[in-house]
Design a protein around this motif. Structure first.
Motif, PDB file in Angstrom:
ATOM      1  N   GLN A  89      16.001  56.126  52.582  1.00  0.00           N
ATOM      2  CA  GLN A  89      16.179  57.019  51.719  1.00  0.00           C
ATOM      3  C   GLN A  89      15.980  58.610  52.051  1.00  0.00           C
ATOM      4  OE1 GLN A  89      17.840  56.618  48.832  1.00  0.00           O
ATOM      5  NE2 GLN A  89      17.740  58.595  47.902  1.00  0.00           N
ATOM      6  N   LYS A  90      15.198  58.770  52.874  1.00  0.00           N
ATOM      7  CA  LYS A  90      14.671  60.110  53.246  1.00  0.00           C
ATOM      8  C   LYS A  90      15.848  60.409  54.280  1.00  0.00           C
ATOM      9  CE  LYS A  90      10.443  61.114  54.370  1.00  0.00           C
ATOM     10  NZ  LYS A  90       8.885  61.138  55.059  1.00  0.00           N
ATOM     11  N   ASN A 107      15.695  56.099  59.704  1.00  0.00           N
ATOM     12  CA  ASN A 107      14.310  56.102  59.350  1.00  0.00           C
ATOM     13  C   ASN A 107      13.899  54.759  58.565  1.00  0.00           C
ATOM     14  OD1 ASN A 107      12.116  58.138  59.098  1.00  0.00           O
ATOM     15  ND2 ASN A 107      12.434  57.517  56.935  1.00  0.00           N
ATOM     16  N   GLY A 113      11.243  63.391  59.003  1.00  0.00           N
ATOM     17  CA  GLY A 113      10.314  64.221  58.277  1.00  0.00           C
ATOM     18  C   GLY A 113      10.452  65.612  59.080  1.00  0.00           C
ATOM     19  N   THR A 141      12.118  54.568  56.067  1.00  0.00           N
ATOM     20  CA  THR A 141      12.593  54.715  54.528  1.00  0.00           C
ATOM     21  C   THR A 141      13.810  55.454  54.802  1.00  0.00           C
ATOM     22  OG1 THR A 141      10.309  54.848  54.027  1.00  0.00           O
ATOM     23  CG2 THR A 141      11.994  55.535  52.665  1.00  0.00           C
TER      24      THR A 141
END
Length: 274
Positions: free
Chosen positions: A158-159, A154, A133, A156
């Protein structure tokens, strides 16, 4: 809308914000260098955050720090962006001048300054960053520029993939799934997720990536050890740090942007210890 006294020219905006030690640090700087100005905390509305920031500057605000969850949301009100802000895609410092509002990011340089100050970092170190983030965004470029190899994971993935692709032109950076972490050796593990201040972690970290020499650094801080710090100690790490050093150093760089004075950080460390 909030109302401000004329000598309240600086503030930190976040939600939550009660844990922030930024007012203690900056008010110490202002007093030490003879500025008759004050710095406060503002718990901003998630819905009306940008209006509250603009209201602050329209009512005499000269500078502000931005923390969770707003670091990626203030670009639209900035007239000028520093190179650090442009590259990181995240802003933690604002300055009002006669042109408009300058957006900067002092998080990464603050973290790097603290790691160097504590003799924790070397060129070619493998650094694992937990989280993809705004907090992670702010620290990647200075670490790559220093010469470290960056790995991102992470919840997720994909981030993490998107983030690693964005920074690939600046140095060695790679994303890893959680089940791939055990295949790598990391000198430094940095927590850039809100797990540092919440009641539970969103990441299940393999225990075998920790050993006594692993340097564990939580970008967040509290009056006691964070959940991440407790985890690292339980898994055998002897060098475990919270984000106070980073906070002090990024504050020093913010103060320099606002006043052209770079404060002595040892003084504020001694003050905070007391």
């Amino acid at each position: 809308m909030l109302n401000f006294n004329k000598n309240i020219c600086y503030a930190v905006f976040g939600n939550p914000i009660n844990h922030s030690k930024s007012p203690k640090i900056h008010n110490f700087f202002f007093k030490k260098y003879n500025f008759n100005e004050k710095y406060i905390r503002i718990c901003a509305s998630k819905q009306f955050f940008l209006k509250e920031i603009l209201n602050f500057f329209e009512n005499g605000g000269k500078g502000a720090n931005i923390t969770l969850p707003f670091k990626e949301k203030v670009f639209s009100i900035c007239t000028v962006l520093t190179k650090r802000a442009q590259i990181s895609g995240s802003i933690n410092t604002l300055k009002k001048n006669n042109i408009g509002i300058i957006g900067d990011n002092t998080d990464g340089i603050g973290l790097l300054t603290d790691l160097k100050y504590k003799n924790l970092i070397s060129k070619n170190d493998n650094i694992l960053i937990l989280g993809a983030g705004g907090a992670a965004r702010g620290i990647i470029y200075p670490l790559l520029k220093f010469g470290c190899n960056i790995y991102i994971t992470n919840r997720t993935i994909q981030k993490a993939k998107i983030l690693s692709k964005e920074f690939l032109k600046f140095g060695y950076i790679k994303y890893l799934k959680l089940n791939q972490l055990h295949k790598n050796k990391f000198q430094i593990i940095i927590n850039a997720t809100s797990a540092g201040i919440s009641d539970h972690s969103s990441l299940v970290i393999p225990s075998n990536i920790f050993n006594q020499k692993t340097i564990c650094y939580d970008m967040f801080y509290g009056n006691t050890d964070t959940n991440f710090m407790k985890l690292c100690k339980n898994l055998g790490s002897k060098k475990v740090y919270n984000g106070i050093g980073m906070l002090v150093n990024q504050a020093a760089h913010s103060f320099f942007l606002w006043t052209d004075i770079f404060p002595k950080i040892n003084d504020v460390f001694n003050f905070l210890k007391k």
